[in-house]
Design a protein around this motif. Structure first.
Motif, mmCIF file in Angstrom:
data_model
loop_
_atom_site.group_PDB
_atom_site.id
_atom_site.type_symbol
_atom_site.label_atom_id
_atom_site.label_comp_id
_atom_site.label_asym_id
_atom_site.label_seq_id
_atom_site.Cartn_x
_atom_site.Cartn_y
_atom_site.Cartn_z
ATOM 1 N N ARG A 1 0.904 -1.173 0.073
ATOM 2 C CA ARG A 1 0.088 -0.160 0.104
ATOM 3 C C ARG A 1 1.043 1.526 -0.136
ATOM 4 O O ARG A 1 0.238 2.284 -0.253
ATOM 5 C CB ARG A 1 -0.967 0.106 1.314
ATOM 6 C CG ARG A 1 -2.227 -0.981 1.259
ATOM 7 C CD ARG A 1 -3.491 -0.242 0.890
ATOM 8 N NE ARG A 1 -4.466 -1.594 0.651
ATOM 9 C CZ ARG A 1 -5.728 -1.033 0.229
ATOM 10 N NH1 ARG A 1 -5.958 0.193 0.158
ATOM 11 N NH2 ARG A 1 -6.409 -2.049 0.229
ATOM 12 N N VAL A 2 1.927 1.012 0.189
ATOM 13 C CA VAL A 2 2.950 2.304 0.001
ATOM 14 C C VAL A 2 2.682 3.054 -1.383
ATOM 15 O O VAL A 2 2.877 4.310 -1.216
ATOM 16 C CB VAL A 2 4.660 1.942 0.401
ATOM 17 C CG1 VAL A 2 4.822 1.364 1.740
ATOM 18 C CG2 VAL A 2 5.088 1.038 -0.790
ATOM 19 N N GLU A 3 2.559 2.075 -2.320
ATOM 20 C CA GLU A 3 2.401 3.020 -3.770
ATOM 21 C C GLU A 3 0.950 3.840 -3.642
ATOM 22 O O GLU A 3 0.910 4.856 -4.202
ATOM 23 C CB GLU A 3 2.449 1.936 -4.767
ATOM 24 C CG GLU A 3 3.431 1.267 -5.145
ATOM 25 C CD GLU A 3 3.462 0.318 -6.160
ATOM 26 O OE1 GLU A 3 2.231 -0.004 -6.748
ATOM 27 O OE2 GLU A 3 4.441 -0.560 -6.512
ATOM 28 N N LEU A 4 0.191 3.439 -2.840
ATOM 29 C CA LEU A 4 -1.294 3.960 -2.592
ATOM 30 C C LEU A 4 -1.065 5.556 -1.813
ATOM 31 O O LEU A 4 -1.549 6.455 -2.147
ATOM 32 C CB LEU A 4 -2.192 3.389 -1.752
ATOM 33 C CG LEU A 4 -3.487 3.765 -1.325
ATOM 34 C CD1 LEU A 4 -4.467 3.670 -2.606
ATOM 35 C CD2 LEU A 4 -4.050 3.037 -0.180
ATOM 36 N N GLN B 1 1.519 7.508 -2.107
ATOM 37 C CA GLN B 1 2.074 8.636 -2.865
ATOM 38 C C GLN B 1 0.950 8.600 -3.949
ATOM 39 O O GLN B 1 0.925 9.866 -4.473
ATOM 40 C CB GLN B 1 3.195 7.630 -3.740
ATOM 41 C CG GLN B 1 4.184 8.665 -4.341
ATOM 42 C CD GLN B 1 4.677 9.664 -3.239
ATOM 43 O OE1 GLN B 1 4.787 9.271 -2.233
ATOM 44 N NE2 GLN B 1 4.746 10.952 -3.640
#
Ligand SMILES: Nc1ncnc2c1ncn2[C@@H]1O[C@H](COP(=O)(O)OP(=O)(O)OP(=O)(O)O)[C@@H](O)[C@H]1O
Ligand SMILES: [Mg+2]
Lengths: 473, 471, 234
Positions: free
Chosen positions: A287-290, A292
């Motif tokens: 979810r780190v991509e979320l 950003q």
């Protein structure tokens, strides 16, 4: 004849002290499991009650302030402003009450949030909550009745029946028995029947005892019956496997090893392997991509806020009173428009998570038939209302409530209305609509069939092999 | 003599179809688990690095703005992953991957991977750790349950003992036989695993991970040793091999399945965690009225203002040589931090107490000891998550402090906008994982109990062997 | 009553029983003699349908045992070399269970006890757990089970192994009585003396073949032993 065998087996079993120890142990851990589940349900109920109390007091405070006609102290925390009240000041709790059978299976309920603070703010702002829990505890899982049923009950069954026929052969009584006009399958059936009676009486008795001890109402008797059906089908499957293993005519130690191996494959290895296949087939990105993406989307929408605002009212003419034009410089209105624009921009990003999870679940639904343990666990979770399906149903209810709140507050914000006490009384109240029992029944029935088929197969194969059972040698 | 016994045991084992079949399956599972684990770890590592770099870029590229706006804009901390988590992901699926670091508040870590997973996750993941903690002991039991009991049933034990062999030597030979067979399975697996892991990780990390990996190997060897010795003891003591098998399987089930879950609920009832609701409402109340509930923030801020005025010997904030806004932000930050320290510290202490109960319960189940040690060495235990989250919080306080300091020094009356260079002057968040020593100190109870288990199991085995009777 | 026609059993190509032809009429006591591994037990197992014949047929009362395994067993009673019983149960309970399974009408307890007396077990033994019995006592319970079944044919595999001389003697007389009542008996034994005493006919087996059949009334003890040893020579 069958009755005679059953009676005889009972005397034999009853004379064995280890059987009593095992049964006592089973009783103890079943009750411990129910106690743990009941504690957890009570904890959830208590928190929901506290939250609702807090909500009632908070809103009553705001309403009293409106009634008193005082001037608000801050523009941002203003009980008169629909923007403030629709936002965090007037946030409402949407909650998932534990189902009547929840004490029997904790399931996924320790992982999923069971209440949200819903407001006109974006879903992203309130969906990512969870109960505080020690991650080590989540890793191990809970000791509930479903765990006892899925993992330990098969072991009790196997301990009672791994030497069903082999012990007769090893102690030499098999030849004596079969010199009588007694079909082998009658003997096997009689032996299994007694053990099944004992085990089912234990397992179903504890389900019932636990259920009533946890304060279960008789009104949800149908759910309890469903629970019992799953337990019975799953237990009989293991009896069938024990018969089939015994029919091979190997020694008791070999039977024990074979059955322990089957248990390991069904309960431990297959589910883990299915999980591995599913997560590698449809990996869900971190979810780190979320995080950003959300930030980028917000900045982008803010930069285009004027354009975003006009689009917003084109999309939602119902939010604007007849004939009025939105003030393009209104900071508050812009923020609603930006919020919606961000939500739109985030939809495909979120789809990568939710859609992927959906695909995983679809694959799980197809592969779960490989392991009766998974089928049983999912069915028990479904009945206890602690599975994925009821949670997703809950999310749907929350979604609708979120829309309801927005449709209530945003027109007032757009019209720059002031909150009156009547407006306070008319704020939509969250009401959880339970899934229909028919839906649960449909899902669980599929599970029961998925347990009954392999059970019949095991008994059938067992009866087939039994025909060439080596009585001597 | 011992060597002869060892050779005979090993030969027998290797000729046993069951052993070959089982060990091949265990090896396949182990291999698959390590490969998948490595692929997953690599993915997560790249995702985290990209995200952390992007967050930094956003921070540095904010352009000219008021430092307090920057504090609200905030930045993110993303949890890094160690290469060894490929072997033991530990609690990683159950802790959040990122925290938003902003002014005024300490946020919880969000997005637990387990929430993005199907219910299959709860059946346990197929990881190298699962194979090592659950399946290898089972392999040991299957190899060992009949070493004495089986010989007794065949009648060969009578022959053997009539030759005048000392039971101790017999036991040693048999223990070595089982271990040797196990080594044939595990040594190639370990070598391949280490090579793959080394190739997949950057050089600097390999050096850092090497001692952790070595200790992990040691911990698992101790654990397997416990099972070898116990199997021998039970096999020598049991009247029949069938009973030996049942007893050992019973122990395996309690160790691997029952104990971890039962301990969860025991620990929770001994040290109940607060509910999220109580936790957040408690923090909100304390932020408004202080931890004692008697000191409203406004009053304390007013007192602080008087203090500052007195210190500078002036009558109003406008006369101060610095900007009071900066001081006020910082004071409010510090008052909040006191509350966060109390609540988050308390929560983490509760978790730690619960985990101590888990470790202590290793008295009944050695799995609990090796599990916590293994997670610790892989960097995936709760303590290291806390270590990271505290480092992130420290970073948050540091950067917020710098912003407030800048406001205090540079903001005069009117609108203040800091230069774009200010953001880059805040150092990048560079998390240093704790040393092996720190990890070992954390897990000294588990280490102690693992050794104690081995000592007890060996004693039992020696005792049972010396009391061995051929009938 | 019992009839074997070219009855054959091979294990991995080796004949354990080789084209056995045999008929035991009601009232006949047929004793099978032969070295260890001669095929005696194999013969009895075939009549019980415990193992599948490789060739030929075994019939009981005119019925093929492989076709009607249950019906034929109604006529049969079997006493193995080692009578094995349920250790946790008393002798009486064991007898009760096996007779119930044999399909005979249910006996009242004192009638069951009478069977115990009949086979020479003391009062009180019947109520002890079988785990306290000696081998001979278990053997006697086996005999009681066979008696209670009122079978038309007895299959006995060294039934007197472990019996004391007195009990052996009683057993011989019991067989004579049963034979008088028209029961057909097929008994495997190593005891030439008993075979001559209680048997009406003896068959000498070697390596799966029935070598010679004699009528006991026509020969003396010494003759029997001589003929037996002669047959064992080749
Ligand atoms: N399950 C089996 N597999 C292979 N060979 C067997 C098997 N059972 C019996 N045999 C062989 O069949 C032959 C006849 O055995 P059987 O048990 O009938 O002998 P027996 O006459 O009863 O001997 P004893 O006097 O020792 O009881 C023997 O050579 C034996 O090795
Ligand atoms: Mg024999």
């Amino acid at each position: 004849m069958l009755g005679r065998i059953i009676r005889h087996e009972w005397t034999n079993l009853a004379a064995d002290r280890t059987v009593w120890v095992l049964a006592g142990l089973m009783a103890l851990i079943s009750l411990y499991g129910v106690y743990n589940g009941a504690t957890w349900s009570a904890f959830q109920r208590e928190n929901i009650a506290m939250a609702l109390d807090e909500e009632r007091d908070r809103l009553a405070g705001h309403r009293a302030f409106v009634e008193s006609g005082q001037e608000p102290a801050s523009r941002f925390r203003n009980p008169l402003s629909p923007d403030s009240v629709g936002g965090s000041m007037g946030r409402r709790y949407a909650y998932l009450p534990p189902a009547p059978l929840a004490p029997l299976s904790v399931g996924q309920s320790d992982l999923y949030p069971y209440y949200f603070q819903v407001s006109t703010n974006s879903k992203q702002s309130f969906l990512n909550t969870h109960e505080l829990e020690n991650p080590s505890n989540l890793l191990s899982g809970r000791f509930d009745l479903a765990f006892v049923v899925v993992y330990l009950l098969p072991l009790l069954i196997l301990a009672l029946s791994y030497d069903l026929l082999s012990s007769e052969r090893e102690q030499g009584t098999m030849a004596m028995l079969l010199s009588q006009p007694l079909p082998l399958w009658t003997l096997a059936l009689g032996k299994i029947a007694l053990r099944a009676l004992v085990v089912l009486a234990l397992a179903l008795g504890f389900s019932l005892a636990g259920y009533t001890a946890a304060g279960g109402a008789l009104a949800s008797m149908d759910a309890l019956l469903l629970w019992m059906a799953v337990v019975a089908a799953y237990s009989l499957l293991w009896f069938g496997l024990a018969v089939a293993a015994n029919a091979l005519g190997k020694g008791s130690a070999t039977n024990a090893m074979l059955l322990a191996g089957i248990w390991l494959v069904v309960v431990v290895i297959t589910p883990a392997a299915v999980n591995l296949v599913v997560t590698t087939s449809y990996p869900i990105p971190s979810r780190v991509e979320l995080v950003q993406a959300l930030r980028t989307a917000t900045e982008d929408a803010n930069a285009r806020s004027a354009e975003v605002l006009s689009q917003y009212y084109t999309d939602h003419p119902e939010y604007l009173p007849e004939g009025e034009q939105p003030d393009p410089n209104d900071f508050t209105l812009r923020s609603y428009a930006v919020r919606e624009d961000v939500e739109r921009a985030m939809a495909p990003v979120l789809e990568r998570y939710d859609g992927q999870l959906l695909r995983q679940q679809t694959l799980v639904n197809r592969l779960k038939w490989l392991s009766p343990a998974v089928v049983a666990q999912e069915a028990l979770n479904d009945i206890a209302g602690t599975g994925l399906a009821r949670y997703q149903h809950f999310l749907g209810v929350v979604d609708r409530y979120h829309d309801e709140l927005r449709s209530y507050f945003i027109p007032k914000v757009s019209a720059r209305a002031t909150m009156t006490t009547a407006d306070y009384d008319a704020i939509p109240v969250f009401e959880y609509q339970e899934e229909s029992f028919g839906e649960i029944l449909g899902r669980v029935s599929a599970g029961i069939v998925g347990l009954a088929l392999p059970m019949l197969l095991a008994f059938g194969v067992g009866a087939r092999i039994l025909r060439s059972y080596p009585v001597v040698g | 003599m011992t060597a002869t016994i060892f050779k005979k045991e090993l030969t027998e084992m290797l000729r046993d179809g069951r052993f070959r079949w089982l060990s091949t399956s265990v090896l396949v599972l182990l291999g698959a688990a390590v490969l998948m684990g490595m692929a997953h770890t690599r993915d997560v590592q790249t995702q985290h690095e990209t995200a952390q770099a992007a967050a930094r870029q956003d921070w540095v590229g904010q352009g000219e703005k008021n430092p307090h706006s920057a504090v609200h804009y905030g930045t993110y901390a993303f949890k890094p992953t160690m290469a060894l988590s490929a072997i033991d992901p530990g609690v990683d699926p159950y802790v959040g991957v990122s925290a938003f670091l902003e002014g005024h508040r300490q946020n919880q870590f969000e997005f637990r991977p387990a929430q993005d997973a199907t219910a299959m996750q709860r059946f346990g993941q197929l990881t190298a750790a699962t194979v090592l903690q659950l399946l290898i002991p089972l392999l040991v039991i299957v190899m060992g349950f009949s070493v004495f009991a089986g010989e007794r049933e065949q009648g060969t034990l009578r022959q053997l003992m009539s030759l005048g062999i000392s039971p101790g030597r017999l036991a040693l030979g048999k223990a070595l036989g089982v271990s040797g067979a196990l080594a044939i399975v595990l040594v190639p697996a370990a070598v391949l695993g280490v090579v793959a892991l080394t190739l997949a990780t950057p050089g600097a990390e390999v050096a850092a991970d090497a001692p952790r990996l070595a200790m992990m190997v040691g911990a698992y060897l101790l654990y397997f040793g416990v099972f070898v010795a116990l199997s021998l003891a039970v096999s020598a003591k049991a009247p029949s091999s069938r009973l030996a098998l049942v007893v050992l399987l019973g122990f395996w089930i309690v160790n691997g399945l029952v104990a971890p879950r039962a301990v969860t609920d025991v620990a929770r009832s001994l040290y109940p965690s607060p509910s999220s609701f109580e936790f957040t409402t408690g923090i909100q109340a304390a932020l408004a009225d202080g931890l004692d509930g008697q000191s409203p923030t406004d009053a304390r801020m007013a007192a602080y203002q008087q203090e500052v005025l007195a210190e500078y010997g002036v009558d109003s904030v406008d006369e101060l040589p610095i900007s009071f806004a900066g001081l006020r932000f910082q004071k409010s930050e510090e008052m909040g931090n006191e509350v966060f320290d109390y609540y988050y510290g308390g929560l983490n202490d509760t978790f730690e107490s619960q985990n101590r109960v888990r470790s202590l319960s290793a008295v009944v189940a050695p799995l609990l000891a090796v599990q916590s040690l293994s997670m610790g060495l892989a960097g995936t235990d709760v303590a290291q998550h806390r270590h990271f989250s505290e480092a992130a919080e420290e970073y948050r306080r540091m950067y917020v402090g710098r912003m407030n300091e800048d406001i205090a020094q540079n903001a005069g009356a009117g609108r203040y906008v800091a230069e774009a260079g200010l953001w880059a002057s805040v150092p990048e968040f560079d998390y240093q994982a704790p040393s092996v020593g720190w990890v070992l100190a954390n897990h000294r109870l588990s280490i102690l109990l693992l050794f104690a288990w081995l000592a007890v199991a060996l004693t039992l085995a020696m005792r049972a062997a010396s009391a061995l009777r051929p009938v | 009553m019992l009839k074997a026609t070219d009855l054959t059993k091979t294990y991995n190509g080796v004949a354990a029983l080789d084209r056995l032809n045999l008929e035991v009429a009601p009232g006949d006591v047929f004793c099978l003699l032969g070295a260890n591994g001669a095929g005696k037990t194999t013969t009895i197992n075939l009549f019980l349908n415990f193992i599948e014949p490789s060739g030929g047929t075994a019939q009981v009362n005119g019925l093929d045992v492989t076709r009607q395994p249950l019906e034929t067993k109604r006529w049969l009673a079997y006493i193995p070399e080692q009578v094995m019983l349920y250790r946790h149960l008393t002798g009486l309970e064991n007898l009760d269970y096996f007779t119930a399974l044999s399909g005979t009408d249910h006996y009242p307890p004192d009638q069951l006890r009478a069977f115990f007396k009949q086979v020479g077990l003391q009062d009180g033994v019947a109520d002890q757990r079988v785990s306290t019995y000696s081998k001979g006592m278990r053997q006697k319970v086996g005999i009681a089970i066979a008696l209670a079944k009122q079978a038309k044919a007895l299959l006995l595999d060294e039934p007197t192994s472990g019996l004391d001389p007195k009990a052996s003697n009683e057993f011989s007389r019991l067989l004579q009585r049963l034979s008088g009542e028209g029961v057909a008996v097929l008994m495997a034994t190593h005891d030439l003396f008993r075979a001559k005493e209680s048997g009406t006919r003896v068959g000498i087996m070697n390596q799966g073949q029935l070598k010679q059949t004699l009528t006991t009334a026509e020969i003396g003890h010494a003759d029997l032993e001589r003929i037996y040893l002669e047959q064992m020579h080749d």
